[in-house]
Design an enzyme around this catalytic site. Structure first.
Site, mmCIF file in Angstrom:
data_model
loop_
_atom_site.group_PDB
_atom_site.id
_atom_site.type_symbol
_atom_site.label_atom_id
_atom_site.label_comp_id
_atom_site.label_asym_id
_atom_site.label_seq_id
_atom_site.Cartn_x
_atom_site.Cartn_y
_atom_site.Cartn_z
ATOM 1 C CB CYS A 73 -0.887 -0.079 1.278
ATOM 2 S SG CYS A 73 0.110 -0.025 2.808
ATOM 3 C CD GLU A 112 -5.002 -4.249 4.723
ATOM 4 O OE1 GLU A 112 -4.693 -3.634 5.703
ATOM 5 O OE2 GLU A 112 -4.077 -4.485 3.861
ATOM 6 N NE ARG A 156 -3.485 -1.492 10.425
ATOM 7 C CZ ARG A 156 -2.135 -1.189 10.203
ATOM 8 N NH1 ARG A 156 -1.760 -0.627 11.151
ATOM 9 N NH2 ARG A 156 -1.342 -1.734 9.456
ATOM 10 N NE ARG A 158 -4.047 -0.025 6.686
ATOM 11 C CZ ARG A 158 -3.585 1.058 7.423
ATOM 12 N NH1 ARG A 158 -4.376 2.286 7.499
ATOM 13 N NH2 ARG A 158 -2.437 1.299 7.908
#
Length: 373
Positions: A73, A112, A156, A158
């Site tokens: 990512c 993800e 977090r 995502r």
């Protein structure tokens, strides 16, 4: 029916742990190019008789029902240069997923990435990804989920993408029911290493042997001056001298009162570092997002302790047993921190996995794909 999955860009196995907790999933193999992450993966999981690749040959892959991939990512993240597909080879690794999906035709994909992917290059990067999957015949769902809502005290956010060859799955995965993370619950106070916490919260941990700011066992007084001095006592409070409490003169003729509850703090020796516009959180808020490059800690009564590697792993939902299996192979703290920062949160994967399994049990999507050849 067992859902057979392949773990791409596996890291330390967040997808594998999450799906194993659900049951009804079988990992047929994994790929991981980082030798240290692969060292940890091999220590944590039983990889005997399983496939392993650095570069994947589809002809060597057995039949599979699901590809899991937290594809790199950095090229999409707001923390990076956001180069995307154009100039960063990490960004092009998505097309490895498409290549394997085209060859093996799994019923499901579970992907993800960072939320920055949604806005990267004005949305054109996401359009390229979605167009590639739609051309392969997949129906898509996506949602930004916060790990703090799934039982781990870490903020977090995502992006999760579920692709299915069965139209019945579309619109059935998201939104997910979630619960709030448990706060830290101290049962017996005492020195670091002797405190006892409720097992439903974040437990106490052994300290790392690293040096540097906040790296050892002790707690340190926070001094924001350019050349900080570590001391157990506050500076002399004056009206015309910066005592380290703030950057404004004349604001130090008072007592600084701190809350009893601990607060999360990010990279304490670098005041310019921010997450969500802050360096220090309010009491009992979840931790900042664990990253591979930042240092995280807890400030309490004006003192700060750096988070230990095992705590970072816990903040991603891994068990202590998994951490120790990796640590005992000789991995250094710096690598263990990085692995936690790069990992996918285990409880979130479990929640998505449960939905995939429920839908597959209801509509027999994987079985139908096999019968259709």
């Amino acid at each position: 029916m067992i859902i057979r999955f392949f773990d791409m860009f596996a890291g330390i196995g967040g997808f594998r742990s999450g799906l194993a907790a659900v049951g009804g999933f079988e990992c047929i193999g994994h790929c991981e190019i980082d030798k240290y992450a692969n060292q940890a993966y091999n220590a944590i999981y039983d990889v005997r008789g399983k496939l392993y690749f650095e570069t994947i040959d589809p002809n060597e892959l057995s039949d599979l029902d699901l590809i899991c991939a937290g594809f790199p990512c950095q090229s999409f993240s707001v923390a990076g240069k956001r180069l995307g597909f154009a100039d960063d080879t990490r960004g092009t690794l998505f097309f490895e997923i498409a290549r394997i999906a085209r060859a093996k035709r799994p019923a499901f994909l579970l992907l993800e990435n960072v939320p920055g992917l949604l806005s990267h290059d004005g949305g054109r990067t996401l359009d390229t990804i979605f167009s590639a999957l739609v051309e392969l015949g997949y129906h898509l769902e996506w949602c930004v989920l916060n790990s703090a809502h799934f039982g781990v005290p870490q903020q977090r956010r995502r992006l999760y993408i579920v692709a299915s060859l069965g139209a019945e799955c579309a619109g059935r995965i998201f939104p997910l029911a979630s619960g709030n993370a448990e706060n830290l619950k101290e049962l017996i106070p005492g020195p670091q290493g002797q405190r006892v916490y409720d097992p439903s919260g974040v437990a106490c941990t052994q300290c790392a042997g690293s040096g540097g700011w906040g790296g050892k066992t002790g707690l340190y007084f926070i001094d924001m001056n350019p050349n900080p001095i570590i001391t157990d006592h506050a500076r002399c409070i004056t009206a015309r001298q910066d005592s380290g409490v703030s950057n404004h003169r004349g604001e130090h003729t008072a007592v600084l009162v701190e809350d009893d509850a601990p607060r999360a703090i990010l990279t304490p020796d670098r005041e310019t570092v921010r997450q969500q516009g802050r360096r220090v959180k309010e009491p009992d808020e979840p931790m900042f997002t664990i990253t591979a490059q930042d240092r995280h800690g807890v400030v309490h009564h004006g003192r700060i302790r750096k988070l230990m590697p095992i705590e970072c792993w816990r903040l991603q939902g891994f068990t202590d047993e998994q951490f120790y299996k990796a640590q005992v192979t000789g991995l250094k703290d710096g690598r263990l921190y990085k692995m936690a920062g790069n990992a996918v949160s285990v409880p979130v994967i479990s929640a998505i996995g449960r939905k995939i399994k429920e839908i597959n049990d209801e509509y027999h999507i994987t079985e139908r794909m096999k019968n259709n050849g």
